[in-house]
Design a protein around this motif. Structure first.
Motif, PDB file in Angstrom:
ATOM      1  N   ALA A   1      -9.407  -5.278  11.811  1.00 40.28           N
ATOM      2  CA  ALA A   1      -9.515  -5.939  10.510  1.00 40.28           C
ATOM      3  C   ALA A   1      -9.319  -4.933   9.381  1.00 40.28           C
ATOM      4  CB  ALA A   1     -10.867  -6.636  10.382  1.00 40.28           C
ATOM      5  N   SER A   2      -9.913  -3.747   9.523  1.00 39.13           N
ATOM      6  CA  SER A   2      -9.747  -2.702   8.498  1.00 39.13           C
ATOM      7  C   SER A   2      -8.291  -2.264   8.389  1.00 39.13           C
ATOM      8  CB  SER A   2     -10.621  -1.497   8.835  1.00 39.13           C
ATOM      9  OG  SER A   2     -11.992  -1.845   8.805  1.00 39.13           O
ATOM     10  N   LEU A   3      -7.620  -2.149   9.529  1.00 36.17           N
ATOM     11  CA  LEU A   3      -6.207  -1.763   9.518  1.00 36.17           C
ATOM     12  C   LEU A   3      -5.353  -2.816   8.819  1.00 36.17           C
ATOM     13  CD1 LEU A   3      -5.904  -0.362  13.149  1.00 36.17           C
ATOM     14  CD2 LEU A   3      -5.485   0.953  11.062  1.00 36.17           C
TER      15      LEU A   3
ATOM     16  N   ALA B   1      -4.664   1.314  -0.286  1.00 37.58           N
ATOM     17  CA  ALA B   1      -4.238   1.462   1.101  1.00 37.58           C
ATOM     18  C   ALA B   1      -4.634   2.841   1.636  1.00 37.58           C
ATOM     19  CB  ALA B   1      -2.728   1.258   1.214  1.00 37.58           C
ATOM     20  N   GLU B   2      -4.364   3.869   0.837  1.00 40.97           N
ATOM     21  CA  GLU B   2      -4.688   5.239   1.248  1.00 40.97           C
ATOM     22  C   GLU B   2      -6.186   5.403   1.489  1.00 40.97           C
ATOM     23  OE1 GLU B   2      -4.179   9.842  -0.430  1.00 40.97           O
ATOM     24  OE2 GLU B   2      -3.359   8.141  -1.561  1.00 40.97           O
TER      25      GLU B   2
ATOM     26  N   LYS C   1     -10.887   5.932   5.131  1.00 43.90           N
ATOM     27  CA  LYS C   1     -12.216   5.500   5.576  1.00 43.90           C
ATOM     28  C   LYS C   1     -12.225   5.200   7.068  1.00 43.90           C
ATOM     29  CE  LYS C   1     -13.843   3.641   1.147  1.00 43.90           C
ATOM     30  NZ  LYS C   1     -14.168   2.406   0.388  1.00 43.90           N
ATOM     31  N   ILE C   2     -11.136   4.613   7.553  1.00 45.54           N
ATOM     32  CA  ILE C   2     -11.036   4.345   8.989  1.00 45.54           C
ATOM     33  C   ILE C   2     -11.083   5.658   9.768  1.00 45.54           C
ATOM     34  CG2 ILE C   2      -9.510   3.489  10.822  1.00 45.54           C
ATOM     35  CD1 ILE C   2      -8.425   1.450   8.733  1.00 45.54           C
TER      36      ILE C   2
ATOM     37  N   MET D   1     -14.476   7.289  10.265  1.00 47.35           N
ATOM     38  CA  MET D   1     -15.264   6.720  11.360  1.00 47.35           C
ATOM     39  C   MET D   1     -14.612   6.969  12.714  1.00 47.35           C
ATOM     40  SD  MET D   1     -16.567   3.073   9.793  1.00 47.35           S
ATOM     41  CE  MET D   1     -14.909   2.474   9.460  1.00 47.35           C
ATOM     42  N   HIS D   2     -13.277   6.985  12.716  1.00 47.79           N
ATOM     43  CA  HIS D   2     -12.530   7.138  13.969  1.00 47.79           C
ATOM     44  C   HIS D   2     -11.407   8.150  13.729  1.00 47.79           C
ATOM     45  CE1 HIS D   2     -14.587   3.490  15.393  1.00 47.79           C
ATOM     46  NE2 HIS D   2     -14.331   2.993  14.196  1.00 47.79           N
ATOM     47  N   PRO D   3     -11.714   9.440  13.804  1.00 43.90           N
ATOM     48  CA  PRO D   3     -10.744  10.489  13.448  1.00 43.90           C
ATOM     49  C   PRO D   3      -9.453  10.468  14.261  1.00 43.90           C
ATOM     50  CG  PRO D   3     -12.960  11.396  13.647  1.00 43.90           C
ATOM     51  CD  PRO D   3     -13.013  10.000  14.184  1.00 43.90           C
ATOM     52  N   ASN D   4      -9.494   9.908  15.453  1.00 39.52           N
ATOM     53  CA  ASN D   4      -8.299   9.915  16.304  1.00 39.52           C
ATOM     54  C   ASN D   4      -7.565   8.576  16.320  1.00 39.52           C
ATOM     55  OD1 ASN D   4      -8.853  12.574  17.018  1.00 39.52           O
ATOM     56  ND2 ASN D   4     -10.107  11.966  18.770  1.00 39.52           N
ATOM     57  N   GLU D   5      -7.860   7.719  15.332  1.00 38.26           N
ATOM     58  CA  GLU D   5      -7.198   6.408  15.285  1.00 38.26           C
ATOM     59  C   GLU D   5      -5.737   6.588  14.828  1.00 38.26           C
ATOM     60  OE1 GLU D   5      -5.787   3.158  15.708  1.00 38.26           O
ATOM     61  OE2 GLU D   5      -7.915   3.149  16.260  1.00 38.26           O
ATOM     62  N   GLN D   6      -4.852   6.555  15.794  1.00 36.65           N
ATOM     63  CA  GLN D   6      -3.437   6.857  15.542  1.00 36.65           C
ATOM     64  C   GLN D   6      -2.809   5.912  14.536  1.00 36.65           C
ATOM     65  OE1 GLN D   6      -1.215   8.331  18.929  1.00 36.65           O
ATOM     66  NE2 GLN D   6       0.437   6.903  18.505  1.00 36.65           N
ATOM     67  N   ARG D   7      -3.162   4.630  14.589  1.00 41.66           N
ATOM     68  CA  ARG D   7      -2.568   3.649  13.684  1.00 41.66           C
ATOM     69  C   ARG D   7      -2.906   3.947  12.228  1.00 41.66           C
ATOM     70  NH1 ARG D   7      -4.895  -1.520  16.701  1.00 41.66           N
ATOM     71  NH2 ARG D   7      -6.637  -0.041  16.813  1.00 41.66           N
TER      72      ARG D   7
END
Length: 357
Positions: free
Chosen positions: A115-117, A132-133, A138-139, A142-148
């Motif tokens: 949802a955040s993406l 957007a940036e 912020k994502i 919380m999730h430093p390795n979130e590739q998307r």
């Protein structure tokens, strides 16, 4: 279903089976069969949601939205319905409406990364680069390795003209996963756009080592590097090798044709295109390329004939249909062009290129 006509799970499983088999009309009939028997309660809402998703899959967005709204009227806290409605509004270009729906999802599930993406994506598509940036950042907090999220920031920075910042995001992904194919491809393409041939060689060599069986792609990328270095003959040789491995790899033929056109060797370009059609006669995109060459000669009849040959091979090809629409517009047949574009939008509502035209 015959034994337990009031149990939704059986209808659900069969409906999903038909969806996966591509029989969406039959799937909708199964779900509607249940809804006719059970007209209220939690199971009815589940059936309504599944039916909405089926209509969404069929690209019947009006009906999908109508069903989602009915669910939310009955249960305003239904996160799945908000998520579906957000997706519909995003496709329709109602970016602020989509953001509202995805925020409703986050109220139910604050850790919902998807949802955040989507919120970040909606801001991006709406031209709200700062929002957007910030959302992507912020994502990543919380999730430093979130590739998307990294890829989202790449797009933000590229639109802002901050190439170095975009490159840094890709490098951060590569630090975590050094063999990530998509990241290596993006970095290689970025190196090409920055005319950094040494870096491009490095990234494409790493891709070649990871995917030795993808010879057509490896030859093509090396050809692009040679082209950037001004070594046209070597580039052409690599593009030809790419087509020897995969006769249907149109990017390689595109480059060969572009090189001949730039050299003002239009007849040679025609011949090379026809040669490839002879080798791979069932590729509709090659007829699109041939038609474009005719258009360079202002031969609209020849272009139409080429496009229509492609259409015989694949009547639903978006490339062929779009080319015919553009030809109609160029020829002054605006009514035909509008009709073709509208038909394309109905078939491919997610194709932003068609929408922009």
């Amino acid at each position: 279903i015959a034994d337990m006509p009031g149990e939704f799970w059986a209808y659900e499983m069969l409906g999903i089976y038909y969806v996966e088999a591509g029989e969406t009309d039959r799937a909708a009939q199964i779900v509607e069969q249940f809804m006719e028997q059970v007209r209220t309660g939690p199971s009815f809402l589940k059936a309504q949601l599944l039916l909405a998703r089926i209509h969404y899959r069929k690209q019947n967005l009006d009906k999908a939205l109508e069903l989602a709204d009915e669910i939310l009227q009955e249960n305003p806290a239904d996160a799945a319905a908000h998520r579906l409605k957000g997706g519909i509004l995003l496709l329709r270009g109602d970016f602020q409406g989509a953001i509202t729906e995805y925020r409703a999802v986050l109220r139910q599930d604050p850790q919902n990364i998807q949802a955040s993406l989507y919120i970040a994506r909606a801001h991006l598509l709406d031209g709200e680069m700062s929002l957007a940036e910030n959302t992507y950042k912020k994502i990543l907090e919380m999730h430093p390795n979130e590739q998307r999220a990294h890829f989202g920031l790449v797009e933000v920075y590229r639109r802002k003209g901050e190439t170095t910042a975009a490159k840094r995001q890709l490098e951060m992904v590569l630090e975590v996963n050094p063999d990530d194919t998509e990241t290596l491809m993006r970095l290689g393409d970025m190196a090409l756009s920055m005319q950094d041939t040494e870096a491009a060689h490095e990234y494409f060599n790493r891709l070649s080592a990871l995917h030795p069986d993808s010879g057509h792609y490896n030859y093509y990328k090396e050809g692009m590097v040679k082209l950037l270095e001004g070594k046209d003959a070597e580039a052409a040789s690599l593009f030809e090798k790419s087509l020897q491995v995969d006769p249907d790899f149109i990017p390689a033929l595109n480059q060969l044709i572009n090189m001949l056109v730039k050299e003002k060797r239009l007849e040679k370009a025609f011949q090379r295109c026809r040669d490839q059609i002879a080798r791979s006669p069932d590729n509709p995109r090659y007829y699109v390329l041939l038609g474009k060459l005719y258009m360079m000669k202002d031969d609209h009849d020849g272009a139409r004939k080429a496009f229509e040959e492609g259409l015989e091979i694949d009547p639903s090809s978006p490339d062929v249909l779009l080319s015919l629409a553009k030809l109609a517009k160029l020829s002054g047949s605006l009514d035909e062009a509008i009709a073709r574009y509208q038909s394309l939008m109905e078939k491919y509502p997610k194709n932003l290129g068609v929408a922009l035209v």
